[in-house]
Design an enzyme around this catalytic site. Structure first.
Site, PDB file in Angstrom:
ATOM      1  N   ASP A 107       1.021   0.522   4.515  1.00  0.00           N
ATOM      2  CA  ASP A 107       1.011   1.848   3.898  1.00  0.00           C
ATOM      3  C   ASP A 107      -0.389   2.424   4.088  1.00  0.00           C
ATOM      4  O   ASP A 107      -1.349   1.946   3.476  1.00  0.00           O
ATOM      5  CB  ASP A 107       1.351   1.691   2.407  1.00  0.00           C
ATOM      6  N   HIS A 108      -0.491   3.430   4.910  1.00  0.00           N
ATOM      7  CA  HIS A 108      -1.810   3.945   5.265  1.00  0.00           C
ATOM      8  C   HIS A 108      -2.483   4.700   4.112  1.00  0.00           C
ATOM      9  O   HIS A 108      -3.648   5.071   4.189  1.00  0.00           O
ATOM     10  CB  HIS A 108      -1.701   4.849   6.498  1.00  0.00           C
ATOM     11  N   ARG A 109      -1.734   4.897   3.024  1.00  0.00           N
ATOM     12  CA  ARG A 109      -2.380   5.498   1.852  1.00  0.00           C
ATOM     13  C   ARG A 109      -3.256   4.462   1.152  1.00  0.00           C
ATOM     14  O   ARG A 109      -4.247   4.785   0.528  1.00  0.00           O
ATOM     15  CB  ARG A 109      -1.331   5.997   0.851  1.00  0.00           C
ATOM     16  N   ILE A 119      -4.128   1.284   2.680  1.00  0.00           N
ATOM     17  CA  ILE A 119      -4.867   0.392   3.586  1.00  0.00           C
ATOM     18  C   ILE A 119      -5.334   1.208   4.777  1.00  0.00           C
ATOM     19  O   ILE A 119      -4.553   1.992   5.338  1.00  0.00           O
ATOM     20  CB  ILE A 119      -3.916  -0.735   4.066  1.00  0.00           C
TER      21      ILE A 119
END
Ligand code: CAO
Length: 544
Positions: free
Chosen positions: A516-518, A520
């Site tokens: 989850d790029h939010r 990590i």
């Protein structure tokens, strides 16, 4: 100053009409024409406007009450000079509420339609209202309609009305769309009447169906009967609820439009399944709360996948989805839409791991256990989560915090006859390989037998989805939110790997890490993944 009683106007013969909304409160100062109550019969809704300005001193009715013509509604303190004969005159808007077409009140029997069975669909008498909004078109060309079925729904500021089919038949054409504006006498379509089924069709009323716009001009003047009569009479003799299966009065619709609420989506709490203003407000409030709480984000406004009749292409069979399959579908969509995914790929050299694992095969059998690559992966991920705790987090629902976890529970995606289940190995960082292997075998067996307890599927920090036994070179697994990462495992194979001097045959395991790029960033991922691959490449690191 004097006090006047404002009563229920002529209801055109309707009895026990529901009060669906009281628009005033004691102490309110009303202007003339301001709505006092909304009444509704099976056939129509209407607002009763106040005939004069004044201050409300008492209310005689309650929401949900039933009223008849002449019943007292409110007491109004008025300036004596302005007071008309309140009860004698109908307290109804004379412009905006449709007035009756006399012939519709007393339909006359006529012969069946003549040789030509084409019946024009004409906008009925609108009581003088111009440019009336079409808020719903209930039929399309080709539809069969019974006499009395609603064809379209019109709405003014004060009232909504359904326009019924005068005859049974098939809609040959309908030249109306939602949002159009129409006027009395306008032809808006054609019905091909079922001649045989019409031995005594209702004569179209002057100002209503089967009549040319010109004919309207010859109408007798609108009767002094108040508008409510008109509205109740003009409405369909066998009406459908408008907007799918929902009753909504004009005031409620207006509020829904102002708040951009789709009334089809609102649950009605009013009497007889009617929508109230409160329903609309509560619905809008819930959506705003959900958006603020982060429960509702992406996904809104995504066009639906069209429904297709597959039988037109060949034989088909419908199989119901299992409960697990439905929950999985919902979770996958939610996660796919909410989580900005990035998937990174790498290969772990598991040559030594596999050599060791195979060397333990006999011992595993002796212990009644089974040692696949999976327990090694679980242990390696657990160790990597401890080494790189940026992956052992969840995003807090408040959108302001990260939840850092001081425990390491790993979920294992398991394929079962009922669908995908994810049992959880708790405290995997603290367990040895045998313990993990035994626990995996036990939990997967339970999952396949449908015996997993909900608690055994909760609390995972990270999921591993292994398709290694089946094949494939890589895939992009979907993060199981609120976890922030998932490891996809594909099939290991011998690959030529350059050691600086020569190609060596090495057992390489393809891994895919979605995150989850939010929560990590790429650098975190790089560190975690490199560490994981290093641990799998040299399992002595599991001891460090
Ligand atoms: N590469 C090569 N061989 C592999 C392998 C890999 N990555 N992973 C497992 N294998 C081998 C095993 O070693 C075993 O062979 P041996 O008996 O000779 O040792 C064989 O494949 C079968 O393994 P398994 O499937 O019985 O056991 P597992 O521990 O590998 O997996 C489980 C268990 C529950 C994860 C698996 O059975 C399963 O259900 N996988 C599907 C998961 C899934 O559906 N994921 C998709 C979810 S959507 O993202």
């Amino acid at each position: 100053m004097s006090t006047q009683t404002i009563s229920v106007p002529d209801l055109g013969g309707a009895d026990n009409v529901d009060v669906i909304e009281i628009c005033v409160a004691v102490g309110d100062t009303l202007e003339a024409e301001q709505s006092i109550v909304v009444l509704e019969t099976d056939k129509a809704t209407m607002e009763v406007p106040c005939p004069v300005a004044g201050k409300v001193t008492a209310i005689h009715i309650a929401d949900g009450a039933k009223v008849n013509e002449g019943d007292a509604l409110i007491e109004l303190e008025t300036v004596a000079a302005e007071v008309p004969a309140v009860e004698a005159e109908a307290p109804v808007s004379k412009e905006q509420v449709p007035e009756p077409a006399p012939a519709q009140q007393t339909p006359t029997e006529t012969a069946a339609p003549a040789a030509s069975s084409e019946q024009p669909i004409i906008v009925p008498d609108l009581g003088g209202a111009d440019n009336v909004d079409v808020i719903e078109v209930c039929v399309a060309a080709g539809d069969s309609v019974a006499e009395g079925d609603s064809l379209f729904v019109l709405e003014t500021d004060k009232a909504s009305m359904e326009v019924p089919a005068e005859v049974a038949g098939t809609i040959a054409s309908i030249s109306l769309a939602e949002g159009d504006k129409v006027n009395q006498g306008q032809q808006v379509g054609i019905i091909l009447a079922e001649v045989a089924a019409q031995p005594a069709a209702t004569e179209p009323a002057p100002g209503a169906q089967n009549k040319s716009p010109e004919a309207d001009k010859e109408l007798p003047p609108a009767p002094t009967t108040p508008a409510p009569t008109a509205e109740l009479q003009v409405a369909s003799p066998a009406p459908k609820k408008t907007d799918g299966n929902i009753y909504a009065g004009p005031a409620v619709r207006q509020l829904a439009r102002q708040l951009a609420v789709d009334i089809d989506k609102v649950s009605a709490t009013g009497p007889r399944g009617r929508l109230t203003k409160e329903d609309i407000r509560n619905f809008a409030k819930r959506i705003i709360e959900d958006v603020n709480n982060g429960k509702l984000s992406g996904g809104a406004g995504i066009p639906k996948i069209p429904e297709i009749d597959f039988s037109q292409f060949g034989p088909i069979e419908l199989e119901p989805l299992s409960k697990i399959a439905k929950i999985t579908a919902e979770n996958m969509s939610r996660n796919w839409l909410n989580v900005p995914h990035v998937t990174q790929f790498d290969d772990a050299d598991i040559t030594e791991l596999e050599a060791f694992r195979k060397s333990m095969k006999a011992e595993a059998e002796k212990r009644g256990s089974k040692l696949t690559p999976l327990p090694f992966l679980i242990k390696a991920v657990a160790v990597a989560l401890r080494a790189e705790p940026s992956f052992n987090v969840s995003l807090h629902a408040d959108g302001e915090h990260k939840v850092k976890k001081d425990y390491v529970h790993i979920g294992i995606a398991a394929d079962t006859p009922r669908g995908l289940l994810v049992p959880v190995i708790r405290d995997a960082d603290k367990k040895g390989l045998w313990e993990i292997a035994d626990e995996v075998n036990e939990l997967v067996a339970k999952a396949r037998a449908g015996k997993l307890m909900p608690k055994q599927m909760q609390g995972a920090c990270f999921t591993i989805s292994s398709l290694g036994a089946m094949g494939g070179k890589g895939f992009t697994p979907i993060v199981n939110a609120p976890e922030v990462a998932i490891l996809g495992v594909s099939k290991a194979s011998i690959q030529p790997v350059w050691d600086g001097q020569a190609f060596q045959p090495r057992q390489m395991l393809p891994l895919c890490l979605s995150y989850d790029h939010r929560a990590i960033n790429g650098a975190d991922c790089g560190r975690f993944f490199t560490y994981l691959v290093a641990v799998l490449g040299d399992i002595r690191r599991l001891l460090l």
